[in-house]
Design an enzyme around this catalytic site. Structure first.
Site, PDB file in Angstrom:
ATOM      1  N   CYS A  35       0.951  -1.248  -0.086  1.00  0.00           N
ATOM      2  CA  CYS A  35       0.165  -0.085  -0.151  1.00  0.00           C
ATOM      3  C   CYS A  35       0.898   1.376  -0.081  1.00  0.00           C
ATOM      4  CB  CYS A  35      -1.058  -0.065   1.040  1.00  0.00           C
ATOM      5  SG  CYS A  35      -0.299  -0.200   2.748  1.00  0.00           S
ATOM      6  N   ASP A  53      -7.841   5.228  -0.755  1.00  0.00           N
ATOM      7  CA  ASP A  53      -7.170   4.102  -0.257  1.00  0.00           C
ATOM      8  C   ASP A  53      -6.710   3.072  -1.353  1.00  0.00           C
ATOM      9  OD1 ASP A  53      -6.912   1.460   0.844  1.00  0.00           O
ATOM     10  OD2 ASP A  53      -8.384   1.715   2.464  1.00  0.00           O
ATOM     11  N   HIS A  86      -6.040  -0.305  -1.260  1.00  0.00           N
ATOM     12  CA  HIS A  86      -5.943  -1.527  -1.055  1.00  0.00           C
ATOM     13  C   HIS A  86      -7.209  -2.426  -2.054  1.00  0.00           C
ATOM     14  CE1 HIS A  86      -4.150   0.177   2.564  1.00  0.00           C
ATOM     15  NE2 HIS A  86      -3.873  -1.290   2.742  1.00  0.00           N
TER      16      HIS A  86
END
Length: 221
Positions: free
Chosen positions: A56, A179, A181
Site C-alpha cells: 500500500c 485507499d 487496497h
C-alpha cells in the site's frame, strides 16, 4: 527476489484519474480544499504484481509520483515497485536484501523517492496519537497553498493511504481518503460502494495510532 516482484509493470487497463471527484462533499456546510491537478489511482495489483498485504505504501507513492509528473509535465513514467526498492537501496536507506522483498515503506521512504526522482522536497508531518484534530489548520493551509496529494501512514493504523483534500465545517473536519487496497479493475461505483474513496471524519482515525504524513512541497499549477 520475490516471484511476485519479478515482473515488469503491465497495465491491462487505464488507471482511473482524480478519483476524489467521484464523491460529493461530506456535508452541505463548510468548504472543501482539494488536490489540484491530475493524478492516477494506483492500487493493489494494478500492474499485475501481487502486492496485497504489503504494497500500500508503494501504491500511494506511485499516485504521488503521478501527480508530480503531471504537474511538471515531465517525460518520466511512474516508478515500478522494484524501481522504488532499488532507489532506496542505491541511496543507502535500505540494505541490499530489501530489493525484491515484501517490506513496507512509509512516509519517510516516500519523501526519499520523490526527492531523488524529481528533486521535490517534502514536509513530514508527525501527528501524535489522538491529536488529529489539532492539525486540521495545518492540512487546510497545505491544500490551500500547494494543492498537492498527501501520503499518510501510521503505526497501529499501518495502512497507507492518500489524502486528496480536507473539508471544514464549523469545528468539524473530514479528510478525503484515497485507499490503495482495492483489488481488481477499479470503477467509480466499486470504489465508492466499498469505501476505498470516501470522506472520513477526523474522529474515525485511530486514536491509539500516530500518523506520519508526506506533503510534497510543489505548488499545483
Amino acid at each position: 527476489m520475490s516471484s511476485d516482484l519479478n515482473n515488469d509493470s503491465k497495465y491491462e487497463y487505464n488507471l482511473l484519474t482524480n478519483v476524489g471527484r467521484f464523491v460529493e462533499q461530506p456535508c452541505p456546510e463548510g468548504k472543501s480544499y482539494l488536490t489540484r491537478g491530475d493524478y492516477s489511482y494506483f492500487h493493489y495489483a494494478c500492474d499485475g504484481v501481487n502486492d496485497a498485504g504489503w504494497g500500500c505504501g508503494y501504491r500511494t507513492c506511485q499516485s504521488l509520483c503521478s501527480w508530480i509528473i503531471a504537474q511538471q509535465n515531465r517525460s518520466e513514467v511512474v516508478p515500478t515497485l522494484l524501481e522504488i526498492q532499488k532507489i532506496l537501496v542505491d541511496i543507502g536507506d535500505k540494505p541490499q536484501a530489501f530489493f525484491g522483498s515484501r517490506e513496507w515503506i512509509g512516509a519517510l521512504e516516500v519523501f526519499y523517492i520523490i526527492d531523488t526522482l524529481f528533486d521535490v522536497s517534502c514536509k513530514i508531518l508527525h501527528i501524535p496519537k489522538g491529536e488529529m484534530k489539532r492539525y486540521i489548520s495545518v492540512l487546510r493551509l497545505y491544500f490551500e497553498q500547494f494543492g498537492g496529494l498527501v501520503m499518510m501512514g501510521g503505526d497501529i493504523d499501518a495502512s497507507s493511504k492518500g489524502i486528496a483534500g480536507i473539508h471544514i465545517a464549523d469545528n468539524e473536519a473530514y479528510l478525503l481518503v484515497v485507499d490503495p487496497h482495492f483489488v481488481g479493475k477499479a470503477s467509480s461505483q466499486a470504489l465508492i460502494s466499498q469505501g476505498f474513496i470516501k470522506w472520513r471524519h477526523t474522529s474515525e482515525f485511530c486514536d491509539s495510532s500516530f500518523y506520519n504524513l508526506c506533503l510534497p512541497q510543489l505548488t499545483a499549477s
